[in-house]
Design an enzyme around this catalytic site. Structure first.
Site, short mmCIF file in Angstrom:
data_model
loop_
_atom_site.label_atom_id
_atom_site.label_comp_id
_atom_site.label_asym_id
_atom_site.label_seq_id
_atom_site.Cartn_x
_atom_site.Cartn_y
_atom_site.Cartn_z
N SER A 201 14.87 -5.93 29.85
CA SER A 201 16.09 -5.91 30.65
C SER A 201 16.41 -4.50 31.16
CB SER A 201 17.24 -6.50 29.82
OG SER A 201 18.38 -6.69 30.62
N ASP A 406 15.93 -15.94 35.40
CA ASP A 406 15.96 -16.15 33.95
C ASP A 406 17.36 -16.46 33.44
OD1 ASP A 406 17.36 -13.72 33.87
OD2 ASP A 406 15.61 -12.54 33.29
N HIS A 431 16.57 -15.17 29.88
CA HIS A 431 16.55 -13.71 29.78
C HIS A 431 16.27 -13.23 28.36
CE1 HIS A 431 17.47 -9.80 31.53
NE2 HIS A 431 18.22 -9.52 30.47
#
Length: 471
Positions: A201, A406, A431
């Site tokens: 991320s 995601d 995610h």
């Protein structure tokens, strides 16, 4: 940075639980064998791995300068989450230093360095309560760490973690110096071999900033960089809305134990890292992301009109909507409008990110999530219930228009890394779920050139590999 719906949360919990039980059995097998195997055979030639977390992906502790014995985990904290979050993590941005500072001058926020940095990114709330209920939302790098250990990586020699104060800018000095020190430590501990980075991320933006600002050092210490779910061009729906109404990390039953949307909002308004993930206004989106507001037009007897704000126009919306935003702390009222100083800082960060160049000696790989509805455009109000004053937006629940991604970052943003990637692979996972996905683990082992000690086939169903795009 992950927003999970009820269905995704249940699937993630089952996936984590299944792998947790399998890994427990394999650890027992290793202990019976005396702990040898792959590690003993390959340690001499192994490159170290450094795991870099993203937004919300590091344990944070509060310490008091006046009391050296005081040390309290304030993120993640399931019990007393709201109270301790308000007391210790609510902060203000200092434009003179570029740092986010606690409202209480006696408080210092630190990241624990236990277990060679791995503790801070493993299980984000390692309390007995979480272990009993097995709340998957806080099992962060846990499964990946277990998988790498099972492949023979040794904590403190070939496996390290890098957690950091994610409230701060991705290019702030303390974070950059910390990453350099971690790379140097891993490089030396593994016998002078180059390091492989796995980022998740926002951690990808941090690594990009480091590479842009320290290219020679990056080239000296890094061999491979594997990037997972990075919002290279921003996360339009999630970030635009987080600045206006806050961010809810989880939904359903688990949300009752977590920080509320509004309490989180008061922190995010002052976080440079959030501003740095606003949609890139210079990126050539297939369709520019917008924020829409149904507004009463006073010149037309309050008739509802739909007003559109593109990425370059959102500044005026943020300023107007947040002009009355404030919080109360220790009996004082503190104004928290849209912070122009933070916005200017983030604009410079975007320039630094765009100047990042991958050294020829570094191999780059990109994994991104697919097949999940991902917020893109955001709408506030409705034709039947329009917004009067724009400050009402901050107390309105958003309605999203979705694209593929995601669940947090659109595919279009994650794929647009701008580097000469060895491989780009799409995985059907959300995610946070990418951190415990079996197909992701297979890719990591392939790219790192390792294998797990156990040869038994896993019975957990895998997600689909939905896309493959070599550079």
């Amino acid at each position: 940075m992950a927003v999970l719906g009820v269905g995704a949360a249940v699937r993630l919990r089952l996936r984590v639980l299944g792998r947790h039980l399998r890994l427990r059995g394999r650890r027992r097998t290793r202990r019976r064998r005396g702990g040898g195997g792959v590690e003993d055979e390959e340690e001499g030639g192994r490159e170290a791995v450094v795991l870099v977390s993203g937004m919300g992906g590091s344990v944070l502790h509060a310490r008091r300068r006046s009391n050296p014995r005081f040390d309290l985990r304030v993120w993640v904290r399931i019990l007393r989450a709201n109270a301790d979050f308000r007391k210790y993590l609510w902060s203000l941005y200092n434009p003179d230093t570029g740092y986010v500072e606690p409202l209480d001058d006696d408080v210092e926020i630190v990241v624990p360095e236990d277990d060679h940095g791995l503790f801070a990114i493993d299980i984000l709330d390692p309390s007995w309560f979480v272990e009993i209920l097995h709340l998957s939302m806080v099992y962060h790098f846990h499964d990946m760490i277990d998988m790498l250990v099972d492949c023979g990586y040794k904590k403190g020699t070939t496996l390290f973690g890098y957690g950091y104060d994610f409230r701060q800018s991705n290019r702030i000095d303390k974070v950059m110096v910390g990453l350099r020190a971690k790379l140097e430590t891993a490089y030396k501990a593994s016998g002078g071999k180059k390091v492989n980075i796995i980022s998740h991320s926002m951690g990808g933006l941090l690594v990009s900033c480091f590479m842009s600002m320290n290219r020679d050092i990056f080239a000296k210490y890094v061999n491979k960089w594997i990037c997972i779910a990075c919002p290279f061009q921003g996360a339009p729906g999630c970030i635009n809305d987080s600045l206006l109404t806050g961010l809810q990390f989880v939904y359903g039953f688990e949300s009752f134990f977590f920080v509320s949307r509004w309490v989180m909002h008061q922190l995010l308004v002052e976080c440079p890292s959030i501003y740095e993930m606003l949609p890139n206004p210079h990126f050539k989106w297939k369709k520019a992301p917008v924020v829409q507001v149904w507004r009463k037009n006073p010149e037309k007897d309050g008739i509802a009109e739909l007003v559109l704000y593109e990425a370059t126009d959102c500044l005026s919306l943020f300023q107007e909507a947040l002009r009355n935003n404030e919080l109360k702390y220790n009996g004082k009222t503190i104004a928290l409008p849209f912070n122009m100083s933070v916005f200017k800082w983030a604009t410079e960060t975007r320039r630094i990110l765009e100047d990042a160049e991958l050294p020829d000696t570094v191999s780059f790989y990109n994994i991104y999530g697919t097949s999940y509805d991902t917020p893109y455009d955001v709408c506030y109000g409705s034709e039947s219930s329009p917004i009067g004053d724009l400050s009402e937006v901050c107390h309105t629940m958003p309605v999203y228009t979705y694209v593929d991604g995601d669940g947090t970052v659109p595919i279009e943003s994650t794929m647009a890394d701008g580097f000469a990637a060895k491989e780009r692979v799409g995985i059907e996972a959300d995610h946070r779920g990418l951190l415990c996905d079996e197909n992701v683990f297979e890719l990591l082992k392939k790219w790192l050139g390792v294998k797990e000690e156990s040869t038994r086939r896993r019975r957990l169903s895998k997600s689909k590999v939905t896309d493959f795009a070599p550079s």
